[in-house]
Design an enzyme around this catalytic site. Structure first.
Site, PDB file in Angstrom:
ATOM      1  CB  VAL A 126      55.543  95.391  20.542  1.00  0.00           C
ATOM      2  CG1 VAL A 126      56.378  95.747  19.166  1.00  0.00           C
ATOM      3  CG2 VAL A 126      55.255  94.004  20.706  1.00  0.00           C
ATOM      4  N   PRO A 127      56.541  98.826  21.596  1.00  0.00           N
ATOM      5  CG  PRO A 127      58.302  99.675  22.512  1.00  0.00           C
ATOM      6  CD  PRO A 127      57.568  98.264  22.017  1.00  0.00           C
ATOM      7  CB  CYS A 128      54.712 100.598  17.069  1.00  0.00           C
ATOM      8  SG  CYS A 128      52.967 100.706  17.455  1.00  0.00           S
ATOM      9  CG  HIS A 129      54.149 104.337  22.146  1.00  0.00           C
ATOM     10  ND1 HIS A 129      54.261 103.035  22.592  1.00  0.00           N
ATOM     11  CD2 HIS A 129      54.924 104.950  23.317  1.00  0.00           C
ATOM     12  CE1 HIS A 129      54.779 102.931  23.777  1.00  0.00           C
ATOM     13  NE2 HIS A 129      55.233 104.204  24.032  1.00  0.00           N
TER      14      HIS A 129
END
Length: 160
Positions: free
Chosen positions: A119-122
């Site tokens: 889950v790409p919070c970056h």
């Protein structure tokens, strides 16, 4: 609950499976004894993470489920809509959620995301383009964004 460890280019990832779902992927700041996947789902998660880090995968498709409030679930679902190699600002994310005043709450929910990389919070950055707010370390956020840009052949982080 079952756990596996996978060595990434930026640290060892601890992957947890609960009730037929991957419930967490954490990158650790210390060395731990490696633990091979003991279930088919953990094997799939390790394989897909390996494909991501070798530039062969952009989307993860194993079943995920993390514990959180309804608001947190909405924020995490929103993160899944950010394209590989792209970034959005926290303000843009709050607009995607139709709640432009919820920037702080949304940023807090991003920080509670338990599915590192998956889950790409970056891919969420400051409105000024700064790489802020990343619990795994800003250097890892920068590495992940540069990795995705390199895989796409765009050579640099694509802001917004």
């Amino acid at each position: 609950m079952s756990i596996a460890h996978y060595r990434t280019p930026v640290g060892i990832a601890r992957i947890t499976e609960e009730d037929g779902f991957i419930s967490s992927v954490y990158v650790l700041n210390e060395e731990v004894p490696m633990q091979a996947p003991e279930t088919p789902l953990l094997e799939t998660a390790v394989q897909q993470l390996d494909e991501y880090f070798t530039g062969k995968r952009q989307i993860f498709d194993f079943p995920i489920k993390q514990h959180g409030s309804e608001f947190q679930q909405k924020v995490w679902d929103c993160l899944l809509k950010i394209g590989y190699g792209k970034t959005i600002s926290y303000a843009q994310q709050s607009k995607m959620l139709n709640d432009p005043l919820a920037i702080r709450a949304m940023a807090s929910a991003n920080g509670k995301n338990n599915l590192w990389v998956v889950v790409p919070c970056h891919r969420v950055i400051g409105s000024d383009g700064s790489l802020t707010g990343y619990g795994s370390g800003i250097w890892r956020k920068q590495w992940l964004l540069e990795h995705e840009a390199n895989v796409l052949g765009i050579g640099q982080i694509k802001l917004f």
